[in-house]
Structure formats: structure tokens, C-alpha cells
Design a protein around this motif. Structure first.
Motif, PDB file in Angstrom:
ATOM      1  N   MET A 101       0.814  -1.215   0.000  1.00  0.00           N
ATOM      2  CA  MET A 101       0.000   0.000   0.000  1.00  0.00           C
ATOM      3  C   MET A 101       0.851   1.270   0.000  1.00  0.00           C
ATOM      4  SD  MET A 101      -3.094  -0.923  -0.281  1.00  0.00           S
ATOM      5  CE  MET A 101      -3.953   0.598   0.108  1.00  0.00           C
ATOM      6  N   TYR A 102       2.153   1.125   0.312  1.00  0.00           N
ATOM      7  CA  TYR A 102       3.061   2.271   0.287  1.00  0.00           C
ATOM      8  C   TYR A 102       3.919   2.299  -0.986  1.00  0.00           C
ATOM      9  CZ  TYR A 102       2.173   3.185   5.270  1.00  0.00           C
ATOM     10  OH  TYR A 102       1.587   3.496   6.474  1.00  0.00           O
ATOM     11  N   ARG A 103       3.643   1.425  -1.934  1.00  0.00           N
ATOM     12  CA  ARG A 103       4.492   1.322  -3.118  1.00  0.00           C
ATOM     13  C   ARG A 103       4.445   2.620  -3.942  1.00  0.00           C
ATOM     14  NH1 ARG A 103      -0.331  -1.095  -4.364  1.00  0.00           N
ATOM     15  NH2 ARG A 103      -1.159  -0.831  -6.490  1.00  0.00           N
ATOM     16  N   LYS A 104       5.486   2.809  -4.737  1.00  0.00           N
ATOM     17  CA  LYS A 104       5.571   4.004  -5.573  1.00  0.00           C
ATOM     18  C   LYS A 104       4.876   3.774  -6.918  1.00  0.00           C
ATOM     19  CE  LYS A 104       9.946   5.465  -3.517  1.00  0.00           C
ATOM     20  NZ  LYS A 104      11.376   5.731  -3.767  1.00  0.00           N
ATOM     21  N   PRO A 105       4.370   4.854  -7.504  1.00  0.00           N
ATOM     22  CA  PRO A 105       4.405   6.228  -7.010  1.00  0.00           C
ATOM     23  C   PRO A 105       3.370   6.440  -5.909  1.00  0.00           C
ATOM     24  CG  PRO A 105       3.251   6.159  -9.100  1.00  0.00           C
ATOM     25  CD  PRO A 105       3.763   4.766  -8.861  1.00  0.00           C
ATOM     26  N   ASN A 106       3.830   6.961  -4.777  1.00  0.00           N
ATOM     27  CA  ASN A 106       2.896   7.264  -3.706  1.00  0.00           C
ATOM     28  C   ASN A 106       2.527   8.742  -3.750  1.00  0.00           C
ATOM     29  OD1 ASN A 106       5.088   8.614  -2.514  1.00  0.00           O
ATOM     30  ND2 ASN A 106       5.658   6.827  -1.305  1.00  0.00           N
ATOM     31  N   ARG A 107       1.711   9.160  -2.808  1.00  0.00           N
ATOM     32  CA  ARG A 107       1.248  10.553  -2.835  1.00  0.00           C
ATOM     33  C   ARG A 107       2.411  11.541  -2.788  1.00  0.00           C
ATOM     34  NH1 ARG A 107      -3.382   9.702   1.804  1.00  0.00           N
ATOM     35  NH2 ARG A 107      -5.132   9.108   0.457  1.00  0.00           N
ATOM     36  N   SER A 108       3.429  11.214  -2.009  1.00  0.00           N
ATOM     37  CA  SER A 108       4.559  12.121  -1.859  1.00  0.00           C
ATOM     38  C   SER A 108       5.389  12.216  -3.132  1.00  0.00           C
ATOM     39  CB  SER A 108       5.444  11.651  -0.688  1.00  0.00           C
ATOM     40  OG  SER A 108       6.607  12.452  -0.593  1.00  0.00           O
ATOM     41  N   THR A 109       5.849  11.072  -3.663  1.00  0.00           N
ATOM     42  CA  THR A 109       6.705  11.112  -4.852  1.00  0.00           C
ATOM     43  C   THR A 109       5.958  11.664  -6.067  1.00  0.00           C
ATOM     44  OG1 THR A 109       6.145   8.803  -5.375  1.00  0.00           O
ATOM     45  CG2 THR A 109       8.111   9.179  -4.050  1.00  0.00           C
ATOM     46  N   ALA A 110       4.684  11.304  -6.183  1.00  0.00           N
ATOM     47  CA  ALA A 110       3.897  11.813  -7.313  1.00  0.00           C
ATOM     48  C   ALA A 110       3.722  13.324  -7.214  1.00  0.00           C
ATOM     49  CB  ALA A 110       2.540  11.124  -7.362  1.00  0.00           C
ATOM     50  N   SER A 111       3.548  13.838  -6.000  1.00  0.00           N
ATOM     51  CA  SER A 111       3.399  15.281  -5.816  1.00  0.00           C
ATOM     52  C   SER A 111       4.675  16.017  -6.192  1.00  0.00           C
ATOM     53  CB  SER A 111       3.032  15.596  -4.359  1.00  0.00           C
ATOM     54  OG  SER A 111       1.802  15.030  -4.016  1.00  0.00           O
ATOM     55  N   LYS A 112       5.811  15.440  -5.844  1.00  0.00           N
ATOM     56  CA  LYS A 112       7.091  16.072  -6.189  1.00  0.00           C
ATOM     57  C   LYS A 112       7.249  16.158  -7.702  1.00  0.00           C
ATOM     58  CE  LYS A 112       9.503  14.568  -1.994  1.00  0.00           C
ATOM     59  NZ  LYS A 112      10.580  13.718  -1.451  1.00  0.00           N
ATOM     60  N   VAL A 113       6.939  15.070  -8.393  1.00  0.00           N
ATOM     61  CA  VAL A 113       7.022  15.079  -9.852  1.00  0.00           C
ATOM     62  C   VAL A 113       6.088  16.134 -10.439  1.00  0.00           C
ATOM     63  CG1 VAL A 113       6.528  13.745 -11.941  1.00  0.00           C
ATOM     64  CG2 VAL A 113       7.744  12.673 -10.051  1.00  0.00           C
ATOM     65  N   ALA A 114       4.870  16.156  -9.936  1.00  0.00           N
ATOM     66  CA  ALA A 114       3.864  17.080 -10.476  1.00  0.00           C
ATOM     67  C   ALA A 114       4.262  18.533 -10.256  1.00  0.00           C
ATOM     68  CB  ALA A 114       2.509  16.795  -9.831  1.00  0.00           C
ATOM     69  N   VAL A 115       4.708  18.866  -9.036  1.00  0.00           N
ATOM     70  CA  VAL A 115       5.086  20.254  -8.731  1.00  0.00           C
ATOM     71  C   VAL A 115       6.293  20.665  -9.567  1.00  0.00           C
ATOM     72  CG1 VAL A 115       5.986  21.794  -6.949  1.00  0.00           C
ATOM     73  CG2 VAL A 115       4.094  20.263  -6.426  1.00  0.00           C
ATOM     74  N   ASN A 116       7.296  19.808  -9.664  1.00  0.00           N
ATOM     75  CA  ASN A 116       8.473  20.141 -10.469  1.00  0.00           C
ATOM     76  C   ASN A 116       8.116  20.329 -11.939  1.00  0.00           C
ATOM     77  OD1 ASN A 116      10.333  20.178  -8.383  1.00  0.00           O
ATOM     78  ND2 ASN A 116      10.796  18.004  -8.550  1.00  0.00           N
ATOM     79  N   ASN A 117       7.116  19.592 -12.409  1.00  0.00           N
ATOM     80  CA  ASN A 117       6.705  19.722 -13.803  1.00  0.00           C
ATOM     81  C   ASN A 117       6.031  21.056 -14.100  1.00  0.00           C
ATOM     82  OD1 ASN A 117       7.674  17.230 -14.581  1.00  0.00           O
ATOM     83  ND2 ASN A 117       5.729  16.180 -14.377  1.00  0.00           N
ATOM     84  N   ILE A 118       5.357  21.637 -13.128  1.00  0.00           N
ATOM     85  CA  ILE A 118       4.611  22.873 -13.401  1.00  0.00           C
ATOM     86  C   ILE A 118       5.385  24.136 -13.000  1.00  0.00           C
ATOM     87  CG2 ILE A 118       2.351  21.776 -13.272  1.00  0.00           C
ATOM     88  CD1 ILE A 118       3.310  24.016 -10.427  1.00  0.00           C
ATOM     89  N   LEU A 119       6.540  24.000 -12.341  1.00  0.00           N
ATOM     90  CA  LEU A 119       7.268  25.193 -11.896  1.00  0.00           C
ATOM     91  C   LEU A 119       7.673  26.089 -13.062  1.00  0.00           C
ATOM     92  CD1 LEU A 119       9.604  23.964  -8.997  1.00  0.00           C
ATOM     93  CD2 LEU A 119       7.531  25.350  -8.844  1.00  0.00           C
ATOM     94  N   ALA A 120       8.045  25.474 -14.191  1.00  0.00           N
ATOM     95  CA  ALA A 120       8.467  26.262 -15.349  1.00  0.00           C
ATOM     96  C   ALA A 120       7.340  27.112 -15.909  1.00  0.00           C
ATOM     97  CB  ALA A 120       9.030  25.348 -16.434  1.00  0.00           C
ATOM     98  N   SER A 121       6.081  26.727 -15.650  1.00  0.00           N
ATOM     99  CA  SER A 121       4.942  27.474 -16.187  1.00  0.00           C
ATOM    100  C   SER A 121       4.545  28.654 -15.310  1.00  0.00           C
ATOM    101  CB  SER A 121       3.740  26.539 -16.357  1.00  0.00           C
ATOM    102  OG  SER A 121       3.226  26.139 -15.092  1.00  0.00           O
ATOM    103  N   ILE A 122       5.102  28.731 -14.081  1.00  0.00           N
ATOM    104  CA  ILE A 122       4.784  29.850 -13.190  1.00  0.00           C
ATOM    105  C   ILE A 122       5.476  31.096 -13.705  1.00  0.00           C
ATOM    106  CG2 ILE A 122       4.839  30.693 -10.816  1.00  0.00           C
ATOM    107  CD1 ILE A 122       3.129  28.209 -11.213  1.00  0.00           C
ATOM    108  N   ASP A 123       4.761  32.202 -13.758  1.00  0.00           N
ATOM    109  CA  ASP A 123       5.312  33.443 -14.283  1.00  0.00           C
ATOM    110  C   ASP A 123       6.630  33.794 -13.585  1.00  0.00           C
ATOM    111  OD1 ASP A 123       5.564  36.557 -14.399  1.00  0.00           O
ATOM    112  OD2 ASP A 123       4.124  36.029 -15.950  1.00  0.00           O
ATOM    113  N   PRO A 124       7.671  34.190 -14.358  1.00  0.00           N
ATOM    114  CA  PRO A 124       8.982  34.469 -13.757  1.00  0.00           C
ATOM    115  C   PRO A 124       8.994  35.643 -12.794  1.00  0.00           C
ATOM    116  CG  PRO A 124       8.937  35.088 -16.081  1.00  0.00           C
ATOM    117  CD  PRO A 124       7.697  34.309 -15.833  1.00  0.00           C
ATOM    118  N   HIS A 125       7.949  36.483 -12.837  1.00  0.00           N
ATOM    119  CA  HIS A 125       7.896  37.596 -11.896  1.00  0.00           C
ATOM    120  C   HIS A 125       7.400  37.172 -10.515  1.00  0.00           C
ATOM    121  CE1 HIS A 125       7.435  39.962 -15.814  1.00  0.00           C
ATOM    122  NE2 HIS A 125       8.597  40.307 -15.318  1.00  0.00           N
ATOM    123  N   ILE A 126       6.966  35.933 -10.390  1.00  0.00           N
ATOM    124  CA  ILE A 126       6.351  35.480  -9.143  1.00  0.00           C
ATOM    125  C   ILE A 126       7.346  34.666  -8.327  1.00  0.00           C
ATOM    126  CG2 ILE A 126       4.535  34.016  -8.164  1.00  0.00           C
ATOM    127  CD1 ILE A 126       2.796  34.727 -10.523  1.00  0.00           C
TER     128      ILE A 126
END
Length: 462
Positions: free
Chosen positions: A281-306
């Protein structure tokens, strides 16, 4: 670590030996910038001293299953293919990003390019370990050729007329010759009189050609060139804080649905559950590792002024309010996005099973990083939906803050959670709750992407 496969290297595989021999260097680059789930996709190669064999290993635990050519295996491969492609895309974009910033040597950039290409070679085998794909054989062989469409083969009944083709072409050529060469002669003969016309007959007057008026195309003015400017002015840029939950509940895999996780969590509270079942039930991708991937994927789309703040929530060691279980990692500018990624990747989920999360304290720390009075402020809470472990009311905190911070908004991404203890934070601030059930990192990335739309790069064209 367990061995998955053993390859005997042939002469045609020698070009991949340099790539395999430098895997430790490749792995070091990837682990500095990407979550473990992406790195675990590639089995670790170990080439023997004379370069004649290579063994493939993985750190993942569980019974490996090689995906073969059976219908069931092919269906499973079709399901995981988007995940594999997403990992390869992430590595490709990381290569471009680091190379543009001068953080990779040309040789290292080539290695990452060969790694992505090597994952598409015909020697690749995919093993499944607890529903997690691991590739062996990458970097060897050749790239799988794209399928070439095959034209339909004529049936025997229709082949009899093919012998007519040369004759038809010859006939067509003769007709064309007759038309282009004989026509001028006919026209010339038509205007030469065969005999003198009778005297009492007036010769026909040649009718002058009628000139048609020239039609000029209407003049069309070219559309004015669009002038685009950034929508966000630096001095008025919104502010953003990511509140990242790292409590023990984030260890649950995203491969299981809400009901199954809820049932298992209740069992875990009242009885001794076998370790093997817990690991499953703790196997990957778990909530933590999946969240890290997701957040890192969208950081480039955040406006550079922010600028982006980061707050980490861990499981409470006790229920005492004075015992801190929330960590403020600071605010990161656009030039520090790589540092922010590293900080996110370094975070670890708490092991202890104390129920709840220090949401109240985490919000207190997040509120010190944003204005919300004169400037828009977005707090993004990524959570498993549990309540506050110090028995304080985060809803009451936000209710007080919103009275003096009218531009404050809280968006919540609740990952496959049966609980909704934090929903009030979004409803009080006019934010949104994103709680659609997901079972892949790609789906979670799409969910978080929706939650940050208001701070992504945008333009106004006039």
C-alpha cells in the motif's frame, strides 16, 4: 537490490558501453533534480571487466514480472506507456534547462540525450514491480523503426490488366504528340484562302479582338501587427506559497482508489497488518513522490515575476501546540527555481503514525510570506485531506485573516483522500478544491496545473 536480467553483449552493442559505464554520473545528475520514481525507471547496469556481459539491477522490492507479448501484458504496457514517456520528456526538458544555464557540460548533455534515446531501443525490456515499470536493456541495440504503411497487394483476379499499362502509356504519348504538333498546322491552313472569292462578294472584315477590362484585385490593408506585453507587472505580481504535506498519510500509493485506502487505514489503526501488505500500500508512485514530480513539472509554467514560498508539513510528534512540525523553507525567486526543485526532492515523509497534520502552524508560516492586502496571494495546499494534529482550527485562522486580506486565496489539491477537513480554507477565500481521483503522476500534474492557472505566464496582445 535485486537482479532483473543478464545480457551477453555482442559486437553490435559496443556503442552503448560508454553510456552504461557512465551510469553513476547520469544517476547523480538525475537524483539532484528529479524525484526517485523517474530515476527508478532505469535499471542499474553493471558491465563485467571485459565488457562481454551486463547485469541489470533495481532497488525496488517485490516480485518482478517481465511484460511479454501476451494480450494481458500488452494491455498493461499500453497503460504504463504514458508514464514512461512522461519520464523521458522530463529528462529531456531537464537536459535543455540545465544546458541553457551552463550547469551541464556538453558531454553530460550528450549522455542525457543518449539515455532518452536508449530507452526507445529494440533491446529494451520492461519489468513490473508492484505496478512500477523498470527498464532493462536500454542504451543497447538500435532505435525501433516507425511502422511503414504497407500498400494493398492486388488480388490475382485484378493482375491480368497490368500488361496493358505500357501500351496505354504509348497511346497517351501519341495522342499528346498529335494534339500539340498538328493543331498549329490546322490553324494555319484555316486562314489561307483556297481560291479567290467571287467579285460580287465582299470579303469578310476581320473582327478586331475585344479587349476585356482588366480587373484589379481589391486592395486589402494588412492587419495591424499585434503588440504583446506581459500581463503581470513585477511590482504588482501575485505571490504564491506551496504548502507541501509530508505527513505519514502521503506514503499511500496513488495506484489504489479512495475506498481501498480508507479501508486499509482503518485496519491499520485497530489491528496488526502484515509488513508485506503495508509495503504494497506504500508502493511508488505514492502521494509524496507523485506530488514532487507534479510540482516540479509545473514550476516552469509559473510566471517568472512570481516568487514562490515553500512550507513543509510533517506528522506531529505530539499534540502539543508548542512542538513545531511545520518547516518554512523560504521564498525562491525565478532564478532559484532549480534550488526550489532540489529542496522539494529532498523532503521526506514522516514515519510516525500520529494522526493529522500541522495545518494551522503551516498556514501561519505561509501567511508571513504573502501580502493578500494590496497584492494577490495564492496558497496552494497539497494534502491527503487530514485534519490538524494540534487540535487548533485552521478554518478559524483563515476566517480572521480574510477580513484584512481580501486578496488572499487558498486552492487545495486533495490526493485520493476520503477526508475533507481542510475544504473550508478554499470556500472561505473563494478558492477551489481539486479532489478528482488520480492514479498516475501525469493525472496529478494536470490537477495541480489547474490549481495554479492564476499565476501561470500570460500575455495581453493589443
Amino acid at each position: 537490490m535485486q537482479r532483473l536480467a543478464f545480457f551477453t553483449l555482442q559486437h553490435i552493442h559496443q556503442n552503448g558501453l560508454n553510456l552504461l559505464s557512465r551510469y553513476a554520473e547520469i544517476e547523480s545528475i538525475l537524483r539532484r533534480h528529479l524525484p526517485p520514481s523517474t530515476v527508478d525507471l532505469f535499471a542499474r547496469p553493471e558491465v563485467n571487466a571485459d565488457g562481454s556481459t551486463v547485469a541489470w539491477y533495481t532497488e525496488l522490492q517485490g516480485q518482478p514480472h517481465l511484460l511479454g507479448k501476451s494480450q494481458a501484458d500488452q494491455q498493461q504496457f499500453a497503460q504504463i506507456q504514458p508514464h514512461i514517456q512522461q519520464c523521458l520528456n522530463v529528462i529531456h526538458h531537464l537536459n535543455q534547462d540545465l544546458s541553457a544555464k551552463g550547469l551541464l557540460t556538453p558531454d553530460q548533455s550528450t549522455l542525457l540525450t543518449q539515455l532518452v534515446e536508449g530507452a526507445k531501443h529494440n533491446t529494451v525490456q520492461v519489468y513490473m514491480i508492484n505496478n512500477t515499470p523498470v527498464m532493462t536493456g536500454w542504451g543497447l541495440g538500435e532505435r525501433i523503426a516507425e511502422p511503414v504503411p504497407v500498400s494493398a497487394v492486388p488480388t490475382k483476379a485484378s493482375r491480368w490488366y497490368w500488361w496493358l499499362l505500357p501500351f496505354l502509356l504509348l497511346l497517351l504519348g501519341l495522342l499528346l504528340w498529335w494534339f500539340f504538333w498538328r493543331t498549329p498546322l490546322v490553324e494555319k491552313a484555316a486562314i489561307v484562302p483556297l481560291a479567290e472569292p467571287p467579285k460580287d462578294t465582299q470579303p469578310l472584315k476581320e473582327t478586331p479582338p475585344v479587349e476585356l477590362p482588366k480587373v484589379e484585385p481589391p486592395s486589402v490593408e494588412a492587419p495591424p501587427e499585434k503588440v504583446c506585453r506581459q500581463k503581470i507587472i513585477p511590482a504588482q505580481a501575485p505571490q504564491m506559497v506551496i504548502v507541501f504535506n509530508n505527513a505519514s498519510g502521503m506514503r499511500y500509493t496513488i495506484k489504489e482508489g479512495i475506498k481501498k485506502i480508507d479501508d486499509f487505514d482503518r485496519r491499520l489503526e485497530r489491528e496488526a497488518v502484515p509488513r508485506k501488505e503495508i509495503d504494497y500500500m506504500y508502493r511508488k508512485p505514492n502521494r509524496s513522490t507523485a506530488s514532487k514530480v507534479a510540482v516540479n513539472n509545473i514550476l516552469a509554467s509559473i510566471d517568472p515575476h512570481i516568487d514562490i514560498g515553500l512550507v513543509e508539513l510533517k506528522s506531529c510528534l505530539t499534540r502539543k501546540p508548542k512542538t513545531s512540525a511545520a518547516v518554512a523553507h523560504g521564498v525562491f525567486s525565478a532564478q532559484q527555481r532549480e534550488t526550489l526543485k532540489q529542496k522539494i526532492n529532498q523532503m521526506k515523509v514522516r514515519e510516525n503514525q500520529v494522526p493529522g497534520t500541522p495545518i494551522y502552524e503551516g498556514l501561519e508560516k505561509a501567511l508571513t510570506m504573502v501580502d493578500g492586502v494590496e497584492r494577490e496571494a495564492l496558497i496552494l495546499l497539497i494534502t491527503e485531506g487530514n485534519g490538524d494534529c494540534t487540535l487548533r482550527d485552521p478554518c478559524q485562522l483563515i476566517k480572521q485573516e480574510i477580513q484584512r486580506r481580501p486578496k488572499l486565496k487558498v486552492n487545495i489539491v486533495s490526493i485520493n483522500s476520503p477526508w475533507n477537513a481542510t475544504d473550508c480554507l478554499a470556500s472561505l477565500t473563494g478558492g477551489h478544491i481539486f479532489n478528482r481521483e488520480v492514479n498516475s503522476e501525469l493525472q496529478l500534474t494536470e490537477l495541480i496545473n489547474q490549481a495554479v492557472k492564476s499565476v501561470q505566464t500570460a500575455e495581453i496582445c493589443e
